[in-house]
Design a protein around this motif. Structure first.
Motif, PDB file in Angstrom:
ATOM      1  N   SER A   4       0.812  -1.205   0.000  1.00 25.30           N
ATOM      2  CA  SER A   4       0.000   0.000   0.000  1.00 25.30           C
ATOM      3  C   SER A   4       0.843   1.251   0.000  1.00 25.30           C
ATOM      4  O   SER A   4       1.922   1.311   0.543  1.00 25.30           O
ATOM      5  CB  SER A   4      -0.905   0.023   1.233  1.00 25.30           C
ATOM      6  N   SER A 116      -2.342  -8.498   1.307  1.00 28.46           N
ATOM      7  CA  SER A 116      -2.717  -8.577  -0.097  1.00 28.46           C
ATOM      8  C   SER A 116      -1.522  -8.300  -1.001  1.00 28.46           C
ATOM      9  O   SER A 116      -0.438  -7.942  -0.549  1.00 28.46           O
ATOM     10  CB  SER A 116      -3.853  -7.597  -0.400  1.00 28.46           C
ATOM     11  N   ASN A 117      -1.786  -8.448  -2.329  1.00 22.53           N
ATOM     12  CA  ASN A 117      -0.728  -8.290  -3.335  1.00 22.53           C
ATOM     13  C   ASN A 117       0.389  -9.294  -3.106  1.00 22.53           C
ATOM     14  O   ASN A 117       1.580  -8.956  -3.165  1.00 22.53           O
ATOM     15  CB  ASN A 117      -0.143  -6.876  -3.320  1.00 22.53           C
ATOM     16  N   ASN A 165      -5.290  -9.795  -4.893  1.00 20.33           N
ATOM     17  CA  ASN A 165      -5.392  -8.395  -5.300  1.00 20.33           C
ATOM     18  C   ASN A 165      -4.779  -8.138  -6.662  1.00 20.33           C
ATOM     19  O   ASN A 165      -3.879  -7.321  -6.822  1.00 20.33           O
ATOM     20  CB  ASN A 165      -4.751  -7.488  -4.239  1.00 20.33           C
ATOM     21  N   SER A 167      -5.738  -7.549 -11.061  1.00 21.20           N
ATOM     22  CA  SER A 167      -6.502  -6.561 -11.802  1.00 21.20           C
ATOM     23  C   SER A 167      -7.989  -6.662 -11.482  1.00 21.20           C
ATOM     24  O   SER A 167      -8.511  -7.753 -11.223  1.00 21.20           O
ATOM     25  CB  SER A 167      -6.274  -6.725 -13.307  1.00 21.20           C
ATOM     26  N   ASN A 168      -8.644  -5.525 -11.467  1.00 27.20           N
ATOM     27  CA  ASN A 168     -10.072  -5.439 -11.147  1.00 27.20           C
ATOM     28  C   ASN A 168     -10.382  -5.940  -9.746  1.00 27.20           C
ATOM     29  O   ASN A 168     -11.470  -6.451  -9.487  1.00 27.20           O
ATOM     30  CB  ASN A 168     -10.910  -6.216 -12.175  1.00 27.20           C
ATOM     31  N   LYS A 169      -9.408  -5.793  -8.837  1.00 33.72           N
ATOM     32  CA  LYS A 169      -9.599  -6.187  -7.436  1.00 33.72           C
ATOM     33  C   LYS A 169     -10.073  -7.635  -7.335  1.00 33.72           C
ATOM     34  O   LYS A 169     -11.079  -7.964  -6.700  1.00 33.72           O
ATOM     35  CB  LYS A 169     -10.586  -5.253  -6.749  1.00 33.72           C
ATOM     36  N   THR A 170      -9.314  -8.515  -7.956  1.00 30.38           N
ATOM     37  CA  THR A 170      -9.668  -9.934  -8.019  1.00 30.38           C
ATOM     38  C   THR A 170      -8.561 -10.789  -7.426  1.00 30.38           C
ATOM     39  O   THR A 170      -7.381 -10.536  -7.666  1.00 30.38           O
ATOM     40  CB  THR A 170      -9.922 -10.352  -9.478  1.00 30.38           C
ATOM     41  N   ASP A 171      -8.936 -11.803  -6.657  1.00 31.68           N
ATOM     42  CA  ASP A 171      -8.005 -12.834  -6.193  1.00 31.68           C
ATOM     43  C   ASP A 171      -8.078 -14.027  -7.139  1.00 31.68           C
ATOM     44  O   ASP A 171      -9.160 -14.374  -7.626  1.00 31.68           O
ATOM     45  CB  ASP A 171      -8.369 -13.320  -4.793  1.00 31.68           C
ATOM     46  N   SER A 267     -13.529 -11.809  -5.234  1.00 36.84           N
ATOM     47  CA  SER A 267     -13.198 -10.400  -5.034  1.00 36.84           C
ATOM     48  C   SER A 267     -12.117 -10.248  -3.980  1.00 36.84           C
ATOM     49  O   SER A 267     -12.116 -10.932  -2.944  1.00 36.84           O
ATOM     50  CB  SER A 267     -14.444  -9.624  -4.596  1.00 36.84           C
ATOM     51  N   THR A 268     -11.176  -9.345  -4.239  1.00 38.57           N
ATOM     52  CA  THR A 268     -10.155  -9.023  -3.255  1.00 38.57           C
ATOM     53  C   THR A 268     -10.820  -8.536  -1.966  1.00 38.57           C
ATOM     54  O   THR A 268     -11.790  -7.784  -1.990  1.00 38.57           O
ATOM     55  CB  THR A 268      -9.225  -7.936  -3.802  1.00 38.57           C
ATOM     56  N   GLY A 269     -10.296  -8.984  -0.854  1.00 39.34           N
ATOM     57  CA  GLY A 269     -10.907  -8.701   0.440  1.00 39.34           C
ATOM     58  C   GLY A 269     -11.620  -9.906   1.008  1.00 39.34           C
ATOM     59  O   GLY A 269     -12.045  -9.892   2.172  1.00 39.34           O
TER      60      GLY A 269
END
Length: 278
Positions: A4, A116-117, A165, A167-171, A267-269
């Motif tokens: 971040s 994440s990431n 995390n 593209s497009n906040k996707t796992d 979705s990421t998260g």
């Protein structure tokens, strides 16, 4: 989330550099590993320092105010939780990179949080013995003789893979048999609306003789080490051996380019659950 960067108000210009992978639990990057993972996954190119460092230039505001608002930075960091559960009728030694490892008796759970990431693996080890210093060996899935894994496990081992995390906040996540099979596994998001992956078929019993191992059933790449099975010289397709795995575990990776039926997203998260012997 993840790697971040958060900007404070203009009165206090702060640059935050976060390195969220742990040297203790993240292995050196080996380009050879890439051929063993789904091509859609994104892998780190180098190790990073796990410590978080920051620089804050408070030329227009007092240092004390900067220190006052600094703790609010940490509210913006999201950690993904993996609930790792042993439902096998025997002890296993769960392993994770990043994360380390621990013994799980029947019914025990390990809650592991990662940032994440990040790209990682979770797997199970069988018939392990470790001394008080955390050194020993396992029949399958061992990671350099350590209880707290710092490198990926040795085949055969069923693997839960993830990259958070994107593209497009996707796992991205999957169950992989590219390193063979040792334990039945389920890998699923705890969020509603996201489909999970699993491998619960009987593989060790009917495993072809040439792929048999005391700890499970090897993938043919491990045994034969050629391009046909390892997909390390361009594109490749299914083989008789990969079809053996696919027939028993239809939504798990049976060879490195088996993306179309084996790669899942959420979705990421989201948080996730890994169950051995579901």
């Amino acid at each position: 989330m993840g790697r971040s960067r958060w900007a404070w108000p203009a009165m206090c210009s702060c640059i935050f550099l976060t390195c969220l992978q742990d040297n203790k639990s993240t292995p050196p990057f080996n380009e050879a590993d890439v051929s063993e993972k789904p091509k859609s996954f994104i892998f780190p190119s180098k190790r990073v320092n796990p410590k978080m460092s920051f620089f804050c230039n408070c030329s227009n505001l007092s240092t004390s105010f900067c220190l006052l608002i600094l703790p609010f930075f940490f509210t913006f960091i999201h950690a993904t939780t993996f609930e790792i559960q042993n439902s096998c009728p025997y002890t296993i030694w769960a392993a994770a990179v990043p994360g380390g490892g621990r013994q799980l008796d029947q019914g025990q759970t390990w809650n592991l949080s990662v940032s994440s990431n990040i790209t990682g693996r979770i797997w199970g080890r069988t018939k392990c013995s470790f001394d008080e210093a955390g050194r020993g060996s396992c029949e399958s899935g061992g990671c350099g003789g350590l209880l707290e894994c710092q490198e990926y496990g040795s085949p055969p081992n069923t693997i839960a893979e993830y990259t958070l995390n994107q593209s497009n906040k996707t796992d991205l996540f999957d169950v992989s048999l590219v390193d063979g099979f040792n334990l039945p596994m389920e890998f699923s998001p705890t969020s509603d609306g996201c489909r999970g992956a699993n491998c619960t078929g009987d593989i060790n019993g009917p495993c072809p003789n040439e792929l048999r191992d005391p700890g499970g059933c090897n993938n043919p790449c491990t045994v034969f080490k050629n391009s046909q099975y390892c997909c390390d010289s361009g594109s490749c397709g299914p083989t008789t051996y990969s079809e053996f795995f696919k027939d028993r575990c239809p939504n798990a990776y049976s060879y490195p380019e088996d993306d179309s039926t084996s790669l899942f997203t959420c979705s990421t998260g989201s948080n996730y659950r890994v169950v051995f012997c579901p």
